[in-house]
Design a protein around this motif. Structure first.
Motif, PDB file in Angstrom:
ATOM      1  N   SER A   1       0.743  -1.127  -0.111  1.00  0.00           N
ATOM      2  CA  SER A   1       0.095   0.101   0.093  1.00  0.00           C
ATOM      3  C   SER A   1       0.805   1.298   0.063  1.00  0.00           C
ATOM      4  O   SER A   1       0.480   2.336  -0.689  1.00  0.00           O
ATOM      5  N   SER A   2       1.871   0.922   0.684  1.00  0.00           N
ATOM      6  CA  SER A   2       2.670   2.431   0.815  1.00  0.00           C
ATOM      7  C   SER A   2       3.316   2.902  -0.382  1.00  0.00           C
ATOM      8  O   SER A   2       3.980   3.998  -0.540  1.00  0.00           O
ATOM      9  N   PHE A   3       3.698   2.029  -1.540  1.00  0.00           N
ATOM     10  CA  PHE A   3       4.369   2.486  -2.451  1.00  0.00           C
ATOM     11  C   PHE A   3       3.517   3.306  -3.552  1.00  0.00           C
ATOM     12  O   PHE A   3       3.807   3.811  -4.332  1.00  0.00           O
ATOM     13  N   GLY A   4       2.260   3.512  -3.108  1.00  0.00           N
ATOM     14  CA  GLY A   4       1.559   4.456  -3.644  1.00  0.00           C
ATOM     15  C   GLY A   4       1.428   5.680  -2.944  1.00  0.00           C
ATOM     16  O   GLY A   4       0.333   6.539  -3.236  1.00  0.00           O
ATOM     17  N   ALA A   5       2.205   6.011  -2.162  1.00  0.00           N
ATOM     18  CA  ALA A   5       2.148   7.382  -1.387  1.00  0.00           C
ATOM     19  C   ALA A   5       2.551   8.495  -2.016  1.00  0.00           C
ATOM     20  O   ALA A   5       2.999   8.642  -3.256  1.00  0.00           O
ATOM     21  N   MET A   6       2.207   9.685  -1.450  1.00  0.00           N
ATOM     22  CA  MET A   6       2.231  11.265  -2.266  1.00  0.00           C
ATOM     23  C   MET A   6       3.778  11.503  -2.437  1.00  0.00           C
ATOM     24  O   MET A   6       4.525  11.132  -1.763  1.00  0.00           O
ATOM     25  N   ASN A   7       4.269  11.925  -3.520  1.00  0.00           N
ATOM     26  CA  ASN A   7       5.640  12.327  -3.977  1.00  0.00           C
ATOM     27  C   ASN A   7       5.952  13.837  -3.233  1.00  0.00           C
ATOM     28  O   ASN A   7       5.000  14.675  -3.451  1.00  0.00           O
ATOM     29  N   VAL A   8       6.957  13.873  -3.087  1.00  0.00           N
ATOM     30  CA  VAL A   8       7.668  15.060  -2.571  1.00  0.00           C
ATOM     31  C   VAL A   8       8.617  15.606  -3.396  1.00  0.00           C
ATOM     32  O   VAL A   8       9.019  16.919  -3.828  1.00  0.00           O
ATOM     33  N   PHE A   9       9.434  14.470  -3.765  1.00  0.00           N
ATOM     34  CA  PHE A   9      10.735  14.897  -4.965  1.00  0.00           C
ATOM     35  C   PHE A   9      10.424  14.479  -6.400  1.00  0.00           C
ATOM     36  O   PHE A   9       9.726  13.730  -6.461  1.00  0.00           O
ATOM     37  N   ASP A  10      11.171  15.315  -7.181  1.00  0.00           N
ATOM     38  CA  ASP A  10      10.892  15.012  -8.544  1.00  0.00           C
ATOM     39  C   ASP A  10      12.317  14.019  -8.763  1.00  0.00           C
ATOM     40  O   ASP A  10      13.235  14.474  -9.256  1.00  0.00           O
ATOM     41  N   ARG A  11      11.630  12.602  -8.967  1.00  0.00           N
ATOM     42  CA  ARG A  11      12.745  11.654  -9.179  1.00  0.00           C
ATOM     43  C   ARG A  11      13.287  11.757 -10.485  1.00  0.00           C
ATOM     44  O   ARG A  11      14.672  11.429 -10.442  1.00  0.00           O
ATOM     45  N   GLU A  12      12.839  12.081 -11.283  1.00  0.00           N
ATOM     46  CA  GLU A  12      13.180  12.262 -12.788  1.00  0.00           C
ATOM     47  C   GLU A  12      14.437  13.341 -12.887  1.00  0.00           C
ATOM     48  O   GLU A  12      15.525  13.349 -13.372  1.00  0.00           O
ATOM     49  N   ALA A  13      14.180  14.521 -12.022  1.00  0.00           N
ATOM     50  CA  ALA A  13      15.235  15.652 -11.730  1.00  0.00           C
ATOM     51  C   ALA A  13      16.357  15.125 -11.206  1.00  0.00           C
ATOM     52  O   ALA A  13      17.555  15.260 -11.500  1.00  0.00           O
ATOM     53  N   LYS A  14      16.154  14.192 -10.440  1.00  0.00           N
ATOM     54  CA  LYS A  14      17.235  13.612  -9.312  1.00  0.00           C
ATOM     55  C   LYS A  14      18.104  12.744 -10.416  1.00  0.00           C
ATOM     56  O   LYS A  14      19.349  12.572 -10.082  1.00  0.00           O
ATOM     57  N   ARG A  15      17.289  11.943 -11.044  1.00  0.00           N
ATOM     58  CA  ARG A  15      18.066  11.188 -11.949  1.00  0.00           C
ATOM     59  C   ARG A  15      19.079  11.788 -12.935  1.00  0.00           C
ATOM     60  O   ARG A  15      20.076  11.332 -13.221  1.00  0.00           O
ATOM     61  N   ARG A  16      18.481  12.897 -13.512  1.00  0.00           N
ATOM     62  CA  ARG A  16      19.279  13.649 -14.278  1.00  0.00           C
ATOM     63  C   ARG A  16      20.482  14.406 -13.600  1.00  0.00           C
ATOM     64  O   ARG A  16      21.381  14.446 -14.269  1.00  0.00           O
ATOM     65  N   HIS A  17      20.237  14.879 -12.470  1.00  0.00           N
ATOM     66  CA  HIS A  17      21.380  15.127 -11.470  1.00  0.00           C
ATOM     67  C   HIS A  17      22.475  14.207 -11.451  1.00  0.00           C
ATOM     68  O   HIS A  17      23.667  14.464 -11.252  1.00  0.00           O
ATOM     69  N   ARG A  18      22.045  12.966 -11.227  1.00  0.00           N
ATOM     70  CA  ARG A  18      23.170  11.985 -10.885  1.00  0.00           C
ATOM     71  C   ARG A  18      23.725  11.486 -12.262  1.00  0.00           C
ATOM     72  O   ARG A  18      24.905  11.258 -12.346  1.00  0.00           O
ATOM     73  N   ASP A  19      23.063  11.649 -13.352  1.00  0.00           N
ATOM     74  CA  ASP A  19      23.680  11.357 -14.456  1.00  0.00           C
ATOM     75  C   ASP A  19      24.795  12.283 -14.842  1.00  0.00           C
ATOM     76  O   ASP A  19      25.787  12.286 -15.366  1.00  0.00           O
ATOM     77  N   ARG A  20      24.540  13.743 -14.821  1.00  0.00           N
ATOM     78  CA  ARG A  20      25.491  14.784 -14.833  1.00  0.00           C
ATOM     79  C   ARG A  20      26.643  14.753 -14.109  1.00  0.00           C
ATOM     80  O   ARG A  20      27.632  15.036 -14.249  1.00  0.00           O
ATOM     81  N   TRP A  21      26.353  14.213 -12.806  1.00  0.00           N
ATOM     82  CA  TRP A  21      27.397  14.140 -11.826  1.00  0.00           C
ATOM     83  C   TRP A  21      28.249  13.271 -12.159  1.00  0.00           C
ATOM     84  O   TRP A  21      29.447  13.052 -12.060  1.00  0.00           O
ATOM     85  N   ALA A  22      27.718  12.100 -12.814  1.00  0.00           N
ATOM     86  CA  ALA A  22      28.512  10.674 -13.407  1.00  0.00           C
ATOM     87  C   ALA A  22      29.438  11.200 -14.219  1.00  0.00           C
ATOM     88  O   ALA A  22      30.458  10.565 -14.504  1.00  0.00           O
TER      89      ALA A  22
END
Length: 317
Positions: A14-35
């Motif tokens: 049930s808890s994997f449908g909880a409300m989102n706070v963070f933009d995970r796609e933005a964080k993925r892009r951050h990590r891609d650039r970092w790498a």
């Protein structure tokens, strides 16, 4: 035990449908650039330090761990410090394939890399993993209750979950300087610094997922910078820049200039430098097993708490 496992499984689903706070796609892009940034490793000092501390905790576990999963492995801040005396097989996981490409392995371990999104149930068999570790990654996960239940599922009985993440007092200086400047020039302020978890909430989440024998530590690492500009540049370089969904995307130049001054006034030293505080929450929790210590039965005490002061009068046996 069966009823407890069913409750944890239901919470996990049930808890994997909880409300989102963070933009995970933005964080993925951050990590891609970092790498892919050849200069980014110069900003890895904080992650190197926290990774070293977490690896050291694994050596305190007095048994060999056959299979360990690392969530958000980054460049391999934990793996580089391990050997086969403590870990046999290490599965390094990250949400970014580009990060996995640059993650340092360790010739002393059997290493496997997997692309894993912590927002989804972990792709491992139930009761199959000896330990799950994570350093400087979990503070970007939207649904920690769901993740903790998933970790609980894949751990073997008496398996261990340990990690470090940024806590609520992280970058309070930066938050205060920007909010003061925005209030003064714009009549209000937006979200420029991510919200972070409270230590008390972290313990409650781990207990709710089913973990026992919890240990929580809170540390503050203070880093000096020439000014707020260098701090913000390093945060971006280490992929720790803000990705809150309703973040304020534009930071006016005049507001930036005033925030730089406010930061210096409030948190600068007499040499013109500033400090930035990183609140590190570290935890360890265990999946229950019959071999673990049990609390004494209620009513089994041989002395009342009100009589503790009399212990020094009791003759030695």
């Amino acid at each position: 035990m069966l009823a407890s496992a069913l409750r944890v499984s239901a919470r996990r689903q049930s808890s994997f449908g909880a409300m989102n706070v963070f933009d995970r796609e933005a964080k993925r892009r951050h990590r891609d650039r970092w790498a892919t940034d050849p200069q980014a490793e110069k900003s890895d000092y904080l992650k190197e330090e926290v990774g070293y501390r977490l690896a050291d905790r694994l050596f305190d576990i007095k048994r060999k761990l056959n299979t360990v999963v690392e969530l958000g492995c980054g460049r391999g801040y934990i793996a580089q410090h391990l050997d086969q005396e403590i870990v046999e097989n290490l599965i390094m996981c990250d949400m970014s394939s580009k990060v996995l490409d640059v993650a340092r392995g360790n010739d002393k371990l059997n290493i496997r890399k997997m692309m894993v999104d912590e927002e989804q149930p972990l792709p491992f068999e139930k009761d199959s993993i000896d330990a799950v570790v994570s350093s400087m990654n979990l503070h970007w996960v939207n649904n920690l209750p769901g993740l903790f239940c998933s970790v609980f599922d894949v751990l073997k009985p008496d398996g261990v979950f340990t990690g470090s993440l940024l806590g609520s007092d992280t970058l309070y200086e930066l938050r205060g300087a920007i909010q003061t400047a925005e209030n003064e020039l714009e009549g209000g302020f937006g979200i420029h610094v991510s919200p972070f978890v409270q230590a008390s909430d972290l313990g409650g989440l781990l207990r709710s997922a089913g973990f026992t024998m919890l240990t929580l530590d809170s540390d503050m690492i203070c880093v000096g910078y020439p000014s707020m500009r260098e701090l913000m540049a390093d945060l971006k370089s280490m992929a720790e820049n803000n990705c809150v969904l309703n973040r304020k995307t534009h930071f006016h130049r005049k507001t930036q200039e005033l925030a730089v001054k406010k930061y210096q006034e409030l948190y600068g030293d007499d040499k013109g430098n500033i400090r930035a505080s990183f609140h590190i929450l570290s935890f360890i929790g265990w999946k229950p097993h019959e071999s673990q210590p049990k609390p004494a039965k209620r009513g089994s005490a041989t002395m009342s708490l009100k009589d503790l002061h009399k212990l020094h009068d009791k003759p030695a046996e």
